[in-house]
Design an enzyme around this catalytic site. Structure first.
Site, short mmCIF file in Angstrom:
data_model
loop_
_atom_site.label_atom_id
_atom_site.label_comp_id
_atom_site.label_asym_id
_atom_site.label_seq_id
_atom_site.Cartn_x
_atom_site.Cartn_y
_atom_site.Cartn_z
N ASN A 121 68.95 23.01 27.98
CA ASN A 121 68.94 23.29 29.42
C ASN A 121 69.71 24.56 29.78
O ASN A 121 69.23 25.38 30.56
CB ASN A 121 69.49 22.09 30.18
CG ASN A 121 68.64 20.85 29.96
OD1 ASN A 121 67.55 20.95 29.38
ND2 ASN A 121 69.13 19.70 30.39
N SER A 159 26.93 50.45 37.04
CA SER A 159 26.23 49.21 37.33
C SER A 159 25.25 48.93 36.22
O SER A 159 24.62 49.85 35.69
CB SER A 159 25.50 49.34 38.66
OG SER A 159 24.41 48.44 38.72
N GLU A 165 39.45 47.66 43.29
CA GLU A 165 39.09 46.30 43.69
C GLU A 165 39.98 45.28 42.97
O GLU A 165 40.42 44.29 43.55
CB GLU A 165 37.61 46.02 43.39
CG GLU A 165 36.69 46.86 44.27
CD GLU A 165 35.25 46.81 43.78
OE1 GLU A 165 34.79 45.74 43.35
OE2 GLU A 165 34.58 47.86 43.83
N LYS A 174 25.13 54.03 40.48
CA LYS A 174 26.40 53.47 40.95
C LYS A 174 27.60 54.03 40.18
O LYS A 174 27.55 54.23 38.98
CB LYS A 174 26.40 51.93 40.80
CG LYS A 174 25.47 51.21 41.74
CD LYS A 174 25.76 51.41 43.22
CE LYS A 174 27.06 50.76 43.65
NZ LYS A 174 27.01 49.30 43.57
N THR A 198 44.50 53.93 63.19
CA THR A 198 45.00 52.61 63.59
C THR A 198 43.74 51.81 63.89
O THR A 198 42.75 52.37 64.37
CB THR A 198 45.89 52.68 64.84
OG1 THR A 198 45.14 53.24 65.91
CG2 THR A 198 47.15 53.52 64.60
N HIS A 199 43.78 50.54 63.58
CA HIS A 199 42.58 49.68 63.74
C HIS A 199 41.40 50.24 62.94
O HIS A 199 40.25 49.98 63.28
CB HIS A 199 42.19 49.53 65.21
CG HIS A 199 43.35 49.23 66.11
ND1 HIS A 199 43.80 47.95 66.35
CD2 HIS A 199 44.19 50.06 66.79
CE1 HIS A 199 44.86 48.01 67.16
NE2 HIS A 199 45.12 49.27 67.43
N1 ARG Z 1 60.87 24.01 27.04
C1 ARG Z 1 61.83 23.53 27.97
C2 ARG Z 1 61.75 24.30 29.29
O1 ARG Z 1 61.13 25.30 29.30
C3 ARG Z 1 63.20 23.71 27.41
C4 ARG Z 1 64.20 22.80 27.98
C5 ARG Z 1 63.92 21.40 27.58
N2 ARG Z 1 64.97 20.54 27.94
C6 ARG Z 1 64.84 19.23 27.97
N3 ARG Z 1 65.85 18.53 28.33
N4 ARG Z 1 63.72 18.67 27.63
O2 ARG Z 1 62.25 23.93 30.31
#
Ligand code: ARG
Length: 456
Positions: free
Chosen positions: A109, A276, A289, A282, A154-155
């Protein structure tokens, strides 16, 4: 078997695996993840959780794994859930027990939060640099057509004559604000989440500042929950890119109009147009685009992420894994547009004569006559009414506006205002569209470009 399989008795169902694995798209993070891991190792060594030689072994092994990615020889194992697991698994294969110490005092994490910040920091720099490169092209195009003019609209109705450089600079200014916004977002993300652990920190002795310094972050997190759940930096980046995309779409739309036979203000080089499959005559402005269309997906990526973040409980939730593809997609596509549009503007031939004759439309002099009447003391509303009646007469009688003015004694002295370029020359107030105001604008633009460049 995954690296977290200890407490499970059966393996993951294939459908869940397919849903949750992220290696297929997050492998592009390998370099940033390895950079984060090396900083983490430095932190572990600093507080004695790893010996100096263990630290060296881990760093060398991480470099070797990076090399495998670079040379496309890294082999994903079936159990590698994401890039972090894949790298740690490989480090442990190569370095044995020392490898198994890499994840000490760390969770995926805080790891992914760190990796994402590192990736996003580089992406913001790339996008900002590409914006500045596009601005250079616009300025060069202006320099090559320094006297060219066209009607300002404008517009989408002809309003007043303006210099081509004025029109191009208008886009440059909006792109410069994009550069500012991108780099502001980069400044705000400079906080290291490493050391937050899964959500609450760790009981082991760590010094998060060591890793933060090694990664060049200006500070470390103050709150571990916030550190692992914050994806504001991704949302801000997606917004900055979405707004940039909106600007690019407006430029695209303008190029499309300019290159129609109806406007005929410009031609794009053959290398930046397409033919085209059916109609031999074309020559299509697909580049413009696509610049117009890509803004849709850039906005979609932003709103998709905001919707995923909305209502999430603290702290980490797997929902956060959904930050990756929108970010990668937006960065990739905005860079494609910036580069192709730069090429397209670089190839553009501006049809100065056509645009000038549109800019010399008699009616665009109407405001100059009203301004002269004001100068002589007439209240503006009266002047507007008087000139408006003359315009109306020109429209109903089909006589040119200049002829109508010539035919009315109370305004015939203003005939010289119809001289070619006169109306444009009179647009001289600060920031205005004429040649007298242009040098001051250019100085400001150049100063802003230099300071943006210095921030890169
Ligand atoms: N692949 C996970 C993500 O992108 C990594 C973290 C995973 N953590 C966990 N507690 N499962 O968030």
């Amino acid at each position: 078997m995954t690296l977290w399989s200890g407490r499970f008795s059966s393996s993951m169902d294939e459908t869940l695996w397919d849903l949750s694995e992220s290696y297929s798209f997050d492998h592009v993070l390998y370099a940033h993840d390895i950079r984060g891991s090396k900083a983490h190792v430095a932190g572990l060594v600093a507080t004695g959780l790893l010996s100096a030689s263990e630290g060296d072994t881990l760093r060398t092994t991480l470099d070797a794994v990076a090399q495998e990615f670079q040379s496309a020889t890294f082999i994903r194992h079936a159990s590698d859930e994401d890039v972090h697991m894949a790298i740690e698994r490989r480090v442990t294969e190569m370095a044995g027990d020392v490898g198994a110490k890499l994840h000490t005092a760390r969770s995926r994490n805080d790891q992914i939060a760190t990796t994402m910040r590192l990736f996003t920091r580089d992406a913001l720099t790339d996008v900002a640099a590409s914006c500045l490169a596009l601005i250079d092209v616009l300025v060069t195009l202006g320099d090559d057509n320094v006297d060219a003019c066209l009607p300002g609209y404008t517009h989408l109705q002809r309003a007043q004559p303006i210099l081509l450089t004025h029109q191009l600079n208008a886009h440059a200014w909006s792109l410069l604000r994009d550069v500012d916004r991108l780099l502001d977002a980069r400044d705000r993300l400079e906080v290291s989440p490493l050391g937050a652990g899964a959500l609450a920190g760790t009981s082991l002795p760590i010094d998060p500042d060591v890793a933060a310094r090694a990664l060049g972050f200006g500070s470390t997190f103050a709150n571990s929950l916030d550190a692992v759940s914050d994806r504001d930096f991704v949302a801000e980046t997606l917004f900055a890119i979405a707004l940039l995309g909106v600007h690019l779409s407006r430029m695209g739309e303008e190029l499309i109009l300019w290159t129609t036979r109806e406007f005929n203000f410009a031609t794009l080089g053959d290398a930046f147009t397409t033919g085209s499959s059916m109609l031999p005559q074309k020559k299509n402005s697909d580049v413009a685009e696509l610049a117009r269309a890509k803004s849709g997906r850039l906005i979609g990526n932003l709103t998709g992420l905001l919707a995923a973040l909305k209502g999430l409980p603290l702290s980490y939730n797997r929902d956060l894994q959904e930050d990756k593809e929108p970010l990668f997609d937006s960065v990739r596509h905005v860079l494609l547009v910036l580069r192709a549009l730069g090429g397209a503007y670089g190839s553009l031939i501006f049809h100065g004569e056509v645009a000038k004759s549109a800019a010399n439309d008699d009616f665009l002099v109407a405001i100059d006559i009203a301004d002269e009447l004001v100068r002589e003391g007439m209240p503006f509303r009266q002047a507007h009414e008087l000139v408006g009646r003359l315009v109306g007469e020109s429209v109903t009688t089909n006589a040119s506006f200049a002829d109508v003015v010539e035919a009315h004694d109370e305004v015939k002295r203003f005939g010289p205002l119809f001289a070619e370029g006169e109306s444009l020359r009179r647009r001289s107030s600060p920031g205005a569209a004429g040649p007298l105001a242009a040098p001051a604008q250019r100085r400001r633009l150049d100063a802003s470009r230099s300071s943006a460049l210095a921030r890169l």
